[in-house]
Enzyme design. Structure first.
Site, PDB file in Angstrom:
ATOM      1  N   ARG A  69      11.584  29.283  71.117  1.00  0.00           N
ATOM      2  CA  ARG A  69      12.323  29.906  70.427  1.00  0.00           C
ATOM      3  C   ARG A  69      12.136  31.499  70.475  1.00  0.00           C
ATOM      4  O   ARG A  69      12.996  32.289  70.634  1.00  0.00           O
ATOM      5  CB  ARG A  69      12.528  29.772  68.909  1.00  0.00           C
ATOM      6  N   TYR A 122      38.494  41.541  69.582  1.00  0.00           N
ATOM      7  CA  TYR A 122      38.506  40.095  69.706  1.00  0.00           C
ATOM      8  C   TYR A 122      38.653  39.527  68.335  1.00  0.00           C
ATOM      9  O   TYR A 122      37.945  39.878  67.613  1.00  0.00           O
ATOM     10  CB  TYR A 122      36.946  39.570  70.452  1.00  0.00           C
ATOM     11  N   ASP A 195      31.392  45.977  73.408  1.00  0.00           N
ATOM     12  CA  ASP A 195      31.333  44.597  73.859  1.00  0.00           C
ATOM     13  C   ASP A 195      32.162  44.839  75.410  1.00  0.00           C
ATOM     14  O   ASP A 195      33.516  44.999  75.379  1.00  0.00           O
ATOM     15  CB  ASP A 195      32.445  43.917  72.750  1.00  0.00           C
ATOM     16  N   LYS A 220      32.297  34.066  79.323  1.00  0.00           N
ATOM     17  CA  LYS A 220      33.077  34.563  80.344  1.00  0.00           C
ATOM     18  C   LYS A 220      32.851  34.950  81.847  1.00  0.00           C
ATOM     19  O   LYS A 220      32.268  33.835  82.275  1.00  0.00           O
ATOM     20  CB  LYS A 220      33.938  35.658  79.569  1.00  0.00           C
TER      21      LYS A 220
HETATM   22  C1  LIG Z   1      34.927  35.206  73.943  1.00  0.00           C
HETATM   23  C2  LIG Z   1      34.441  36.575  73.314  1.00  0.00           C
HETATM   24  C3  LIG Z   1      33.675  36.782  72.351  1.00  0.00           C
HETATM   25  C4  LIG Z   1      32.848  35.591  71.742  1.00  0.00           C
HETATM   26  O1  LIG Z   1      32.123  34.971  72.575  1.00  0.00           O
HETATM   27  P1  LIG Z   1      31.672  33.393  72.331  1.00  0.00           P
HETATM   28  O2  LIG Z   1      30.772  33.182  73.332  1.00  0.00           O
HETATM   29  O3  LIG Z   1      32.826  32.829  72.346  1.00  0.00           O
HETATM   30  O4  LIG Z   1      30.778  33.259  71.027  1.00  0.00           O
HETATM   31  C5  LIG Z   1      33.560  37.934  71.922  1.00  0.00           C
HETATM   32  N1  LIG Z   1      34.053  39.159  72.451  1.00  0.00           N
HETATM   33  C6  LIG Z   1      34.866  38.815  73.494  1.00  0.00           C
HETATM   34  C7  LIG Z   1      35.648  40.186  73.952  1.00  0.00           C
HETATM   35  C8  LIG Z   1      35.271  37.688  73.904  1.00  0.00           C
HETATM   36  O5  LIG Z   1      36.125  37.552  74.940  1.00  0.00           O
END
Ligand SMILES: *Cc1c(COP(=O)(O)O)cnc(C)c1O
Length: 422
Positions: A69, A122, A195, A220
């Protein structure tokens, strides 16, 4: 173009760092794997009793592993590589993008603080800011149209601890000027978090433009194959990194699992190749859609018709693989269109090698109240596509199938209406 991008780490270029950085073969172990093994152990043998064992060292390096962890060699390799690609000093890998975002925000704000966020975020982050930070943690949150820096300037005060941005946004691909956002944050001693999931470090590096911290959903583009869930936070400030590390390892115990870390390391090796192909295909698809009579609007920063096309060219090295478009017709037309597609799979998420399409009003953005969706411009006719790396001609032929189905359905209705008249 992008192959000449220097990144700082060992003075090596992006493509080189993507393949090997953080995965040095360990000949001393007697094996010398050229790829990092999946270290599944939850705990590690130590040499002997050592009164200086620093449990509070939140970034233990090779030879200092104690408990998974806290730090794990496979996860650590991901953290090193992502930090190098984003140009930051520290990175932490989490179980999801969501957990990276919640730890990054929580380390920056306290009850009574204020956050300014892009209104077009998001969906999950939007809900997190409202239902966790605002409703449970007493953090005031203002959502503004950050495409207009004046709106951000007006909303930001000396109580503001953080500006939280995405650029381009989801699903309308709107941009904010990262350098401007950083200047506004600086004026109020606030932090700027970005982000960067949609562009990935290959096309956009917010830390170089003045952001304090960057997060990704590695689910992604960074992993890129729709087969692992994960997230990372990257930053250079030592104290802030220590706070996030505390939340990751002790406050929440929310870390990327070794198997996912291995998948992400493997995915990152082809990140530049994939991103170049995603962009090439998305540009072709966007141009095709823009010239189509059954499309009312296309949102893609690579199109000259995009209202912030110049800003896109200034702050990004490419335009990415996600676009959205509005069909000429209502919900029924949209249903006929998506039902006819064979290559574009109807599914949420994005950034994988395969093409996906989704309907924000009923899928990703359905948690938002209908009035809010309308205000943001998320209509029932809007579709978002994550353009994969298949052959672009096959993708365009697939979309043509969708348009044919729309036409057939309309003609069917006309025929029915005519026969009803008889
Ligand atoms: C998918 C996504 C998230 C969340 O990510 P997870 O891995 O599904 O928790 C946050 N911000 C953006 C822009 C995303 O496309």
């Amino acid at each position: 173009m992008s192959s000449e991008k220097p990144t700082g780490a060992d003075d090596k270029r992006f493509e080189t760092l993507s393949v090997t950085y953080g995965e040095e073969p360990d000949l001393a172990s007697g094996v010398g794997d050229v790829t990092s093994p999946i270290h599944l152990a939850s705990t590690y043998a130590v040499e002997g009793i050592d009164m200086d064992t620093a449990l509070e060292d939140l970034e233990p390096d090779d030879g200092e592993f104690l408990y998974t962890r806290l730090s794990n060699p496979t996860r650590h390799a991901v953290e090193k590589r992502v930090a190098a690609l984003e140009g930051g000093d520290h990175a932490m890998a989490f179980a999801s993008g969501t957990s990276a975002i919640v730890a990054t925000l929580m380390a920056a704000v306290e009850p009574g603080d204020h956050v300014v966020a892009f209104e077009d975020l998001y969906g999950g982050t939007n809900t997190m800011l409202k239902e966790l930070f605002r409703d449970k943690l007493n953090v005031a949150v203002d959502f503004v149209d950050a495409a207009d820096p004046e709106e951000v300037r007006e909303a930001t005060t000396d109580e503001t601890a953080m500006l939280w941005m995405e650029t381009p946004t989801n699903p309308l691909l709107r941009l904010c000027d990262i350098e401007e956002m950083a200047a506004i944050a600086d004026d109020h001693d606030a932090l700027l978090g970005v982000d960067n999931t949609f562009m990935g470090p290959y096309f956009q590096r917010p830390l170089e433009l003045g952001a304090d911290v960057v997060v990704h959903s590695t689910t992604k583009y960074i992993n890129g194959h729709s087969d692992s869930l994960g997230g990372v936070t990257v930053l250079s400030d030592d104290d802030y990194a220590q706070e996030i590390g505390f939340l990751q390892q002790v406050g929440m115990g929310n870390v990327m699992a070794p198997f996912d870390a291995y998948m992400v390391l493997r995915g990152m090796k082809t990140l530049p190749l994939r991103m170049r192909q995603h962009e090439k295909n998305a540009a072709e698809v966007a141009a095709y859609l823009e010239s189509h009579e059954l499309v009312d609007a296309v949102h893609y920063p690579g199109l000259e018709s995009h209202p912030q096309h110049d800003l896109a060219d200034e702050q990004m090295d490419g335009h990415g693989g996600v676009l959205s478009f509005e069909l000429a017709g209502g919900l029924e037309a949209v249903e006929h269109f998506v039902a006819a597609l064979e290559e574009f799979t109807l599914a949420v998420s994005l950034g994988g090698v395969e093409s996906l399409i989704e309907h924000p009003a009923s899928m990703t953005h359905s948690p938002l109240p209908a009035e809010e969706r309308a205000e943001l411009g998320i209509t029932d006719s809007l579709l978002r596509a994550s353009v994969g790396v298949e052959h672009p001609k096959d993708l365009i032929a697939d979309l043509e199938r969708g348009f044919e189905a729309m036409r057939d359905a309309t003609e069917g209705e006309v025929a029915e209406a005519t026969s009803d008249d008889d």
